[in-house]
Design a protein around this motif. Structure first.
Motif, short mmCIF file in Angstrom:
data_model
loop_
_atom_site.label_atom_id
_atom_site.label_comp_id
_atom_site.label_asym_id
_atom_site.label_seq_id
_atom_site.Cartn_x
_atom_site.Cartn_y
_atom_site.Cartn_z
N LEU A 34 5.60 -31.82 -38.99
CA LEU A 34 4.29 -31.59 -39.61
C LEU A 34 3.44 -30.75 -38.68
CD1 LEU A 34 2.11 -32.60 -41.86
CD2 LEU A 34 1.37 -34.08 -39.99
N LEU A 35 2.83 -29.69 -39.21
CA LEU A 35 1.96 -28.81 -38.43
C LEU A 35 0.52 -29.00 -38.90
CD1 LEU A 35 4.14 -25.56 -38.51
CD2 LEU A 35 4.08 -27.33 -36.75
N SER A 36 -0.37 -29.28 -37.98
CA SER A 36 -1.78 -29.54 -38.31
C SER A 36 -2.67 -28.52 -37.62
CB SER A 36 -2.16 -30.97 -37.88
OG SER A 36 -3.43 -31.32 -38.38
N ASN A 37 -3.63 -27.97 -38.36
CA ASN A 37 -4.34 -26.74 -37.98
C ASN A 37 -5.68 -26.97 -37.28
OD1 ASN A 37 -2.30 -25.94 -39.78
ND2 ASN A 37 -3.76 -25.73 -41.47
N SER A 38 -6.20 -25.90 -36.73
CA SER A 38 -7.53 -25.91 -36.14
C SER A 38 -8.59 -25.69 -37.23
CB SER A 38 -7.66 -24.80 -35.09
OG SER A 38 -7.72 -23.54 -35.72
N ILE A 39 -9.83 -25.98 -36.88
CA ILE A 39 -10.95 -25.68 -37.78
C ILE A 39 -10.99 -24.17 -38.03
CG2 ILE A 39 -13.47 -25.65 -38.00
CD1 ILE A 39 -13.58 -28.18 -36.36
N GLY A 40 -11.30 -23.78 -39.26
CA GLY A 40 -11.46 -22.37 -39.58
C GLY A 40 -10.17 -21.63 -39.86
N THR A 41 -9.08 -22.37 -39.97
CA THR A 41 -7.79 -21.74 -40.28
C THR A 41 -7.16 -22.45 -41.48
OG1 THR A 41 -6.38 -23.18 -38.93
CG2 THR A 41 -7.46 -21.32 -37.82
N ASP A 42 -6.08 -21.86 -41.97
CA ASP A 42 -5.29 -22.54 -42.99
C ASP A 42 -3.85 -22.63 -42.49
OD1 ASP A 42 -4.24 -20.00 -43.34
OD2 ASP A 42 -5.23 -19.66 -45.26
N LEU A 43 -2.94 -23.02 -43.36
CA LEU A 43 -1.56 -23.23 -42.92
C LEU A 43 -0.89 -21.95 -42.41
CD1 LEU A 43 0.36 -22.08 -45.43
CD2 LEU A 43 -0.24 -24.27 -46.45
N HIS A 44 -1.49 -20.80 -42.70
CA HIS A 44 -0.91 -19.54 -42.23
C HIS A 44 -1.12 -19.31 -40.73
CE1 HIS A 44 0.42 -18.25 -46.14
NE2 HIS A 44 -0.78 -18.49 -46.64
N MET A 45 -1.89 -20.16 -40.06
CA MET A 45 -2.06 -19.99 -38.62
C MET A 45 -0.74 -20.16 -37.88
SD MET A 45 -3.75 -23.39 -36.88
CE MET A 45 -3.03 -23.03 -35.27
N TRP A 46 0.27 -20.73 -38.56
CA TRP A 46 1.58 -20.95 -37.96
C TRP A 46 2.61 -19.92 -38.41
CZ3 TRP A 46 1.17 -24.49 -34.28
CH2 TRP A 46 0.21 -25.51 -34.41
#
Length: 268
Positions: free
Chosen positions: A31-43
């Motif tokens: 499971l990948l969990s993101n930073s504020i201001g991003t969506d799942l595409h940050m990965w």
């Protein structure tokens, strides 16, 4: 669900949470969990390597991406329960968890409150506490009063990336810029409230899942000292510092992936 297709669940409080899988369904789930201001595409840049080893589960936190944007402050407890409900709907009993920034705070919550759902934890560019709480009140108010995300976008990008990546037309940085500009202010403000109100400095001692803490040497958001203290708090946690600012997964991608894959695939 077919890999690469975005779908969604609805949480107990009626919020739509978007998610997608990538990779072979026979591999362990990460499971990948993101930073504020991003969506799942940050990965996106890390998906090719990580999916060689794992079936990736990415999601848009409430207030971001294709998920709903409820008004008002969010709580860390609610953000953590969003993940638990997602795992429940998908029938996933245990997963590895990699979280960066706010995603790393959510990952800590999971290790504290639902450790049986977690195999191994990677906590990147994060902290057990980012107080004092009152320092967040003015930025939250100013953001909600702003007419757009322009000022906040510039601030985030300068906190996330080194100067050389901000000069010119770095396509990766521009992707993050577009995402920020498209993010609703209420989602960022609600998430900042969760950061304002949380404090895991004592309860992080309850994390007994194997844990790797990654920090950025030049990170001004969650400093290397924040990471070092977190690693000292979590029993037997490992700690590594990369020569990066906040988005270690992007700026130091090769070193980041080496550290993550080696830790998550080692034999117990």
């Amino acid at each position: 669900m077919t890999s690469g297709t975005r779908s969604a669940i609805t949480t107990g409080d009626g919020v739509r949470i978007a998610y997608r899988f990538d990779g072979d369904e026979n591999k362990p789930v990460l499971l990948l969990s993101n930073s504020i201001g991003t969506d799942l595409h940050m990965w996106d840049g890390q998906v090719p390597t990580l999916s060689e080893h794992f079936r990736l589960l990415r999601y848009d936190a409430r207030g971001h991406g294709a998920s709903n944007v409820p008004n008002g402050p969010y709580s860390l407890d609610r953000l953590g329960r969003d993940v638990v409900e997602l795992l429940d709907v998908l029938g996933l009993e245990r997963v590895h968890v990699l979280g960066l920034s706010l995603g790393g705070i959510v990952a800590q919550w999971l290790g504290i409150h639902v450790p049986r759902r977690v195999e191994r934890l990677v906590l990147s560019n994060t902290a057990a506490y980012l107080g004092p709480p009152h320092q967040w009140d003015r930025p939250i108010a100013e953001l909600l009063e702003a007419s757009d995300m322009e000022t906040t976008t510039d601030r985030f990008l300068h906190n996330w990336f080194p100067a050389h990546m901000l000069q010119g037309d770095d396509e990766v940085v521009e992707g993050f810029r577009r995402t920020l500009l498209a993010t609703q202010r209420e989602g960022v403000a609600g998430s900042w409230a969760a950061v304002r109100d949380y404090d895991l400095r004592r309860t992080a001692t309850l994390i007994h899942n194997p844990t790797l803490v990654i920090a950025g040497e030049h990170d001004t958001v969650t400093s290397a000292d924040h990471g070092r203290e977190l690693a000292k708090t979590i029993p037997n946690a490992r700690f590594t510092v990369l020569p990066t600012v906040h988005m270690a997964n992007v700026e130091g991608q090769a070193e980041f992936l080496d550290a993550v894959v080696a830790f998550l695939t080692e034999r117990s």
